[in-house]
Scaffold this motif. Structure first.
Motif, PDB file in Angstrom:
ATOM      1  N   TYR A  39      48.862   3.944 -12.795  1.00 48.54           N
ATOM      2  CA  TYR A  39      48.603   2.608 -12.282  1.00 48.54           C
ATOM      3  C   TYR A  39      47.444   1.946 -13.017  1.00 48.54           C
ATOM      4  O   TYR A  39      47.474   0.730 -13.277  1.00 48.54           O
ATOM      5  CB  TYR A  39      48.303   2.668 -10.790  1.00 48.54           C
ATOM      6  N   THR A  40      46.443   2.697 -13.359  1.00 47.62           N
ATOM      7  CA  THR A  40      45.314   2.135 -14.111  1.00 47.62           C
ATOM      8  C   THR A  40      45.762   1.637 -15.479  1.00 47.62           C
ATOM      9  O   THR A  40      45.386   0.538 -15.910  1.00 47.62           O
ATOM     10  CB  THR A  40      44.206   3.191 -14.271  1.00 47.62           C
ATOM     11  N   ILE A  41      46.569   2.447 -16.148  1.00 45.60           N
ATOM     12  CA  ILE A  41      47.075   2.032 -17.469  1.00 45.60           C
ATOM     13  C   ILE A  41      47.931   0.774 -17.350  1.00 45.60           C
ATOM     14  O   ILE A  41      47.825  -0.161 -18.161  1.00 45.60           O
ATOM     15  CB  ILE A  41      47.875   3.183 -18.112  1.00 45.60           C
ATOM     16  N   LEU A  42      48.797   0.730 -16.326  1.00 49.93           N
ATOM     17  CA  LEU A  42      49.655  -0.438 -16.135  1.00 49.93           C
ATOM     18  C   LEU A  42      48.836  -1.686 -15.820  1.00 49.93           C
ATOM     19  O   LEU A  42      49.156  -2.791 -16.298  1.00 49.93           O
ATOM     20  CB  LEU A  42      50.664  -0.173 -15.015  1.00 49.93           C
ATOM     21  N   ILE A  43      47.785  -1.527 -15.017  1.00 52.18           N
ATOM     22  CA  ILE A  43      46.930  -2.670 -14.691  1.00 52.18           C
ATOM     23  C   ILE A  43      46.229  -3.190 -15.938  1.00 52.18           C
ATOM     24  O   ILE A  43      46.150  -4.402 -16.174  1.00 52.18           O
ATOM     25  CB  ILE A  43      45.909  -2.276 -13.608  1.00 52.18           C
ATOM     26  N   ILE A  44      45.726  -2.269 -16.761  1.00 50.48           N
ATOM     27  CA  ILE A  44      45.059  -2.682 -18.004  1.00 50.48           C
ATOM     28  C   ILE A  44      46.042  -3.396 -18.930  1.00 50.48           C
ATOM     29  O   ILE A  44      45.720  -4.444 -19.518  1.00 50.48           O
ATOM     30  CB  ILE A  44      44.441  -1.461 -18.698  1.00 50.48           C
ATOM     31  N   MET A  45      47.264  -2.863 -19.047  1.00 53.64           N
ATOM     32  CA  MET A  45      48.277  -3.516 -19.884  1.00 53.64           C
ATOM     33  C   MET A  45      48.643  -4.884 -19.343  1.00 53.64           C
ATOM     34  O   MET A  45      48.857  -5.834 -20.119  1.00 53.64           O
ATOM     35  CB  MET A  45      49.516  -2.622 -19.975  1.00 53.64           C
ATOM     36  N   SER A  46      48.719  -5.021 -18.023  1.00 53.28           N
ATOM     37  CA  SER A  46      49.050  -6.319 -17.425  1.00 53.28           C
ATOM     38  C   SER A  46      47.949  -7.336 -17.699  1.00 53.28           C
ATOM     39  O   SER A  46      48.230  -8.506 -17.995  1.00 53.28           O
ATOM     40  CB  SER A  46      49.260  -6.166 -15.922  1.00 53.28           C
ATOM     41  N   ILE A  47      46.703  -6.891 -17.588  1.00 54.73           N
ATOM     42  CA  ILE A  47      45.584  -7.798 -17.865  1.00 54.73           C
ATOM     43  C   ILE A  47      45.609  -8.258 -19.317  1.00 54.73           C
ATOM     44  O   ILE A  47      45.421  -9.447 -19.620  1.00 54.73           O
ATOM     45  CB  ILE A  47      44.250  -7.117 -17.519  1.00 54.73           C
ATOM     46  N   ILE A  48      45.862  -7.320 -20.232  1.00 57.44           N
ATOM     47  CA  ILE A  48      45.929  -7.676 -21.657  1.00 57.44           C
ATOM     48  C   ILE A  48      47.076  -8.642 -21.901  1.00 57.44           C
ATOM     49  O   ILE A  48      46.963  -9.601 -22.674  1.00 57.44           O
ATOM     50  CB  ILE A  48      46.089  -6.407 -22.510  1.00 57.44           C
ATOM     51  N   TRP A  49      48.202  -8.408 -21.219  1.00 55.17           N
ATOM     52  CA  TRP A  49      49.377  -9.270 -21.395  1.00 55.17           C
ATOM     53  C   TRP A  49      49.140 -10.665 -20.841  1.00 55.17           C
ATOM     54  O   TRP A  49      49.616 -11.665 -21.386  1.00 55.17           O
ATOM     55  CB  TRP A  49      50.577  -8.619 -20.704  1.00 55.17           C
ATOM     56  N   LEU A  50      48.362 -10.764 -19.747  1.00 58.26           N
ATOM     57  CA  LEU A  50      48.119 -12.053 -19.108  1.00 58.26           C
ATOM     58  C   LEU A  50      46.971 -12.827 -19.748  1.00 58.26           C
ATOM     59  O   LEU A  50      46.851 -14.034 -19.517  1.00 58.26           O
ATOM     60  CB  LEU A  50      47.817 -11.855 -17.621  1.00 58.26           C
ATOM     61  N   CYS A  51      46.143 -12.163 -20.536  1.00 55.66           N
ATOM     62  CA  CYS A  51      44.976 -12.835 -21.120  1.00 55.66           C
ATOM     63  C   CYS A  51      45.340 -14.079 -21.933  1.00 55.66           C
ATOM     64  O   CYS A  51      44.708 -15.136 -21.760  1.00 55.66           O
ATOM     65  CB  CYS A  51      44.184 -11.849 -21.969  1.00 55.66           C
ATOM     66  N   PRO A  52      46.334 -14.026 -22.833  1.00 61.44           N
ATOM     67  CA  PRO A  52      46.662 -15.251 -23.593  1.00 61.44           C
ATOM     68  C   PRO A  52      47.095 -16.406 -22.703  1.00 61.44           C
ATOM     69  O   PRO A  52      46.724 -17.561 -22.951  1.00 61.44           O
ATOM     70  CB  PRO A  52      47.800 -14.785 -24.514  1.00 61.44           C
ATOM     71  N   PHE A  53      47.881 -16.106 -21.650  1.00 63.55           N
ATOM     72  CA  PHE A  53      48.338 -17.180 -20.773  1.00 63.55           C
ATOM     73  C   PHE A  53      47.180 -17.764 -19.975  1.00 63.55           C
ATOM     74  O   PHE A  53      47.094 -18.980 -19.781  1.00 63.55           O
ATOM     75  CB  PHE A  53      49.418 -16.659 -19.829  1.00 63.55           C
ATOM     76  N   VAL A  54      46.270 -16.906 -19.505  1.00 65.22           N
ATOM     77  CA  VAL A  54      45.091 -17.398 -18.781  1.00 65.22           C
ATOM     78  C   VAL A  54      44.235 -18.269 -19.701  1.00 65.22           C
ATOM     79  O   VAL A  54      43.742 -19.332 -19.296  1.00 65.22           O
ATOM     80  CB  VAL A  54      44.278 -16.216 -18.224  1.00 65.22           C
ATOM     81  N   PHE A  55      44.073 -17.832 -20.938  1.00 60.74           N
ATOM     82  CA  PHE A  55      43.319 -18.631 -21.908  1.00 60.74           C
ATOM     83  C   PHE A  55      43.994 -19.974 -22.134  1.00 60.74           C
ATOM     84  O   PHE A  55      43.328 -21.018 -22.215  1.00 60.74           O
ATOM     85  CB  PHE A  55      43.221 -17.861 -23.230  1.00 60.74           C
ATOM     86  N   LEU A  56      45.341 -19.974 -22.230  1.00 59.80           N
ATOM     87  CA  LEU A  56      46.090 -21.219 -22.431  1.00 59.80           C
ATOM     88  C   LEU A  56      45.878 -22.173 -21.263  1.00 59.80           C
ATOM     89  O   LEU A  56      45.656 -23.381 -21.462  1.00 59.80           O
ATOM     90  CB  LEU A  56      47.571 -20.892 -22.595  1.00 59.80           C
ATOM     91  N   VAL A  57      45.932 -21.662 -20.051  1.00 54.49           N
ATOM     92  CA  VAL A  57      45.747 -22.507 -18.870  1.00 54.49           C
ATOM     93  C   VAL A  57      44.338 -23.085 -18.825  1.00 54.49           C
ATOM     94  O   VAL A  57      44.149 -24.291 -18.573  1.00 54.49           O
ATOM     95  CB  VAL A  57      46.042 -21.695 -17.588  1.00 54.49           C
ATOM     96  N   LEU A  58      43.331 -22.263 -19.078  1.00 53.10           N
ATOM     97  CA  LEU A  58      41.959 -22.739 -19.032  1.00 53.10           C
ATOM     98  C   LEU A  58      41.689 -23.803 -20.096  1.00 53.10           C
ATOM     99  O   LEU A  58      41.031 -24.810 -19.832  1.00 53.10           O
ATOM    100  CB  LEU A  58      40.989 -21.563 -19.200  1.00 53.10           C
ATOM    101  N   GLN A  59      42.221 -23.584 -21.305  1.00 54.75           N
ATOM    102  CA  GLN A  59      41.987 -24.540 -22.381  1.00 54.75           C
ATOM    103  C   GLN A  59      42.710 -25.856 -22.134  1.00 54.75           C
ATOM    104  O   GLN A  59      42.300 -26.905 -22.648  1.00 54.75           O
ATOM    105  CB  GLN A  59      42.424 -23.950 -23.725  1.00 54.75           C
ATOM    106  N   SER A  60      43.800 -25.822 -21.352  1.00 48.33           N
ATOM    107  CA  SER A  60      44.531 -27.060 -21.080  1.00 48.33           C
ATOM    108  C   SER A  60      43.733 -27.995 -20.177  1.00 48.33           C
ATOM    109  O   SER A  60      43.996 -29.200 -20.147  1.00 48.33           O
ATOM    110  CB  SER A  60      45.876 -26.733 -20.428  1.00 48.33           C
ATOM    111  N   PHE A  61      42.758 -27.462 -19.436  1.00 52.27           N
ATOM    112  CA  PHE A  61      41.905 -28.283 -18.576  1.00 52.27           C
ATOM    113  C   PHE A  61      40.550 -28.582 -19.217  1.00 52.27           C
ATOM    114  O   PHE A  61      39.674 -29.138 -18.563  1.00 52.27           O
ATOM    115  CB  PHE A  61      41.676 -27.575 -17.229  1.00 52.27           C
TER     116      PHE A  61
END
Length: 382
Positions: free
Chosen positions: A45-67
């Motif tokens: 579960y820890t590995i999956l959580i870390i992978m999910s965070i890495i996978w979501l980082c570009p999208f979170v960055f995209l959302v923040l930069q759009s504002f």
């Protein structure tokens, strides 16, 4: 007072080498099976959580930069110092709310959208469920009528958007038009080919499957130049890029029958034989018996057919070839940051990326149950 018996706890151990069963006192230092499983699960579960965070980082960055309200394409911080909606407002500048004779005000716009949704749901329900009585049959006819009316209003909307000065809305509608047509046409072709190869036996069947399997190993990029000149001869490039892209996406869609065929193979053939004995035709068996049972694979096929053109860039870029009105969203947004002012258009590019990601993400999340069932059901032959 009775003396308490202290019975030591022991574990039963089978010594296969000696062929005996022994009793061993419990050692507190030995790892218990449950403790070991908990540690393994916690690690996974820890590995999956870390992978999910890495996978979501570009999208979170995209959302923040759009504002972000500050200018510049690249900054040394992630969270904006100034928050604004100007980037989203820029995407819809020049939109004129004039959708023809049918739509006059906001109420009519909302009503038309509801009719479109009801029509689509109605036709899907008619295809996936067999009506049991006259009431359901008449209800299916009403839903079909709603679909026709909804399609007419949607075409009227597209025609009005075609006259707007807003580039993003035009590109978004181009992408939506291509994706919807491909979703319908590809689904029909894939399911028809899959059912034919799964249920029918004819000469050359295995040869066709082998040839298609071999051809599928070659990437579509090898035919880009040939396809371009063919589409150019037919007038399906630049101004005619939208029907050209639909043709490219649907022409070879029948070759992707593998998963659907695997799912059809899991449905007992005795159902087909019983229906055939009762006088049903092949088409009736396919439409009224197989399709209601194949709901997961139908939705999976629709989802895959819709997602393909939605994010297409390579084919869309060279088929449109500089004709701005025929761009899809991917090509249009890339042109903003590639040929225009990168520093000024970067945050607007991020805002457009967020709006493009929302529909496909919502669609995938809503249909992920059927997506998983379709993949797992068609992965192996039952």
């Amino acid at each position: 007072m009775a003396k308490k018996n202290n019975i030591p706890e022991v574990d039963i151990v089978v010594d296969e080498a000696a062929g005996v069963i022994r009793e061993v006192k419990t050692d507190t230092h030995l790892r218990s099976k449950k403790g070991h499983e908990r540690r393994v699960n916690a690690t996974i579960y820890t590995i999956l959580i870390i992978m999910s965070i890495i996978w979501l980082c570009p999208f979170v960055f995209l959302v923040l930069q759009s504002f972000r309200g500050e200018s510049g394409g690249q900054v040394a911080y992630v969270i904006p110092k100034q928050w604004t909606l100007d980037n989203y407002k820029f995407l819809f500048e020049g939109v004129r709310v004039g959708f023809g004779m049918l739509i006059k005000d906001t109420t009519a716009i909302v009503l038309t959208a509801l009719i479109n949704v009801a029509g689509v749901l109605g036709i899907v329900g008619c295809l996936l469920r067999k009506p049991k009585n006259m009431l359901e049959k008449s209800s299916g006819n009403i839903k079909a009528a709603l679909l026709v009316f909804g399609a007419m209003t949607l075409l009227n909307f597209i025609r009005a958007v075609d006259s707007t000065n807003c580039d993003f809305v035009r590109w978004f509608m181009n992408t939506l038009t291509i994706a919807l047509f491909c979703a319908v046409i590809q689904t029909i072709m894939v399911l028809s080919v899959s059912y034919t190869l799964s249920r029918m036996r004819f000469k050359g069947r295995k040869l066709i499957m082998n040839v298609v399997l071999v051809l599928g190993m070659f990437p579509g990029f090898l035919t880009m130049i040939v396809l371009y000149y063919l589409l150019k001869t037919l007038g399906l490039t630049q101004a005619g890029a939208i029907p050209g892209l639909i043709l490219i996406s649907c022409a070879s869609s029948g070759m992707g029958y593998y998963i659907s065929k695997g799912f059809f193979d899991t449905i007992p053939k005795s159902l087909d034989e019983s229906a055939r004995i009762d006088g049903a035709t092949r088409f009736q068996v396919f439409l009224k018996i197989i399709m209601p049972m194949a709901k997961p694979i139908v939705i999976y096929t629709i989802l895959m057919a819709f997602m393909g053109p939605w994010g297409d860039y390579v084919f869309a870029s060279y088929v449109a070839f500089g004709h701005k009105a025929s761009y899809n969203v991917a090509v249009g947004l890339y042109r903003w940051v590639n040929t225009n002012d990168y520093q000024g258009y970067f945050t607007k590019f991020c805002a457009g990326g967020v709006l493009v990601a929302i529909p496909i993400t919502a669609l995938f999340m809503a249909l992920q149950k059927y997506y998983v069932e379709g993949v797992t059901g068609g992965a192996v032959k039952g």
